[in-house]
Design a protein around this motif. Structure first.
Motif, PDB file in Angstrom:
ATOM      1  N   ILE A  96      35.455  40.690  43.928  1.00  0.00           N
ATOM      2  CA  ILE A  96      35.000  39.606  44.805  1.00  0.00           C
ATOM      3  C   ILE A  96      35.990  38.445  44.812  1.00  0.00           C
ATOM      4  O   ILE A  96      36.321  37.904  45.876  1.00  0.00           O
ATOM      5  N   ASP A  97      36.513  38.071  43.651  1.00  0.00           N
ATOM      6  CA  ASP A  97      37.498  36.985  43.597  1.00  0.00           C
ATOM      7  C   ASP A  97      38.778  37.363  44.348  1.00  0.00           C
ATOM      8  O   ASP A  97      39.370  36.524  45.038  1.00  0.00           O
ATOM      9  N   ALA A  98      39.207  38.612  44.220  1.00  0.00           N
ATOM     10  CA  ALA A  98      40.407  39.070  44.932  1.00  0.00           C
ATOM     11  C   ALA A  98      40.170  39.033  46.442  1.00  0.00           C
ATOM     12  O   ALA A  98      41.034  38.582  47.203  1.00  0.00           O
ATOM     13  N   TRP A  99      38.998  39.492  46.878  1.00  0.00           N
ATOM     14  CA  TRP A  99      38.644  39.463  48.298  1.00  0.00           C
ATOM     15  C   TRP A  99      38.643  38.027  48.831  1.00  0.00           C
ATOM     16  O   TRP A  99      39.155  37.763  49.926  1.00  0.00           O
ATOM     17  N   ARG A 100      38.107  37.109  48.028  1.00  0.00           N
ATOM     18  CA  ARG A 100      38.068  35.696  48.447  1.00  0.00           C
ATOM     19  C   ARG A 100      39.464  35.136  48.704  1.00  0.00           C
ATOM     20  O   ARG A 100      39.625  34.210  49.498  1.00  0.00           O
TER      21      ARG A 100
END
Length: 116
Positions: A96-100
């Protein structure tokens, strides 16, 4: 527990604008061509978008889990993790952090319910 491509797929495919691609026998998840998670061919290492100014500290803190990117990827906001060292909760947070990092802030806020 070893995190698998299928585990990551279940998280990534639920994120808006994500598409999955197979590039040179490597599974990658991306938004509009910008890769945010990619697996090694043998699926033992998962690379992911991560601020390059913070990656040396991450690797130093947990060298059995995290690795510096391959030399060809050092110029990017990228780091790697051994899939055998990740648990499901940590993988979910990483994905999720990478996608953000690659999706417009508005899209992330709408999907995650952030105030801004």
């Amino acid at each position: 527990m070893t995190v698998t491509v299928e585990d990551v797929r279940s998280v990534a495919r639920a994120l808006p604008r994500t598409e999955e691609a197979l590039v040179r026998d490597r599974v990658k998840f991306r938004v509009r061509g910008i890769v945010y998670v990619a697996f090694s061919r043998d699926e033992t290492v998962m690379g992911f978008a991560f601020p390059k100014e913070e990656r040396a500290d991450l690797v130093a803190a947990e060298p059995d889990k995290f690795l510096m990117p391959d030399p060809v990827d050092e110029r990017f906001n990228w780091v790697q993790a051994r899939t055998s060292a990740l648990d499901a909760d940590e993988m979910r947070e990483i994905v999720i952090d990478a996608w953000r990092m690659v999706v417009p802030k508005r899209v992330a806020a709408e999907h995650l319910g952030d105030a801004g």
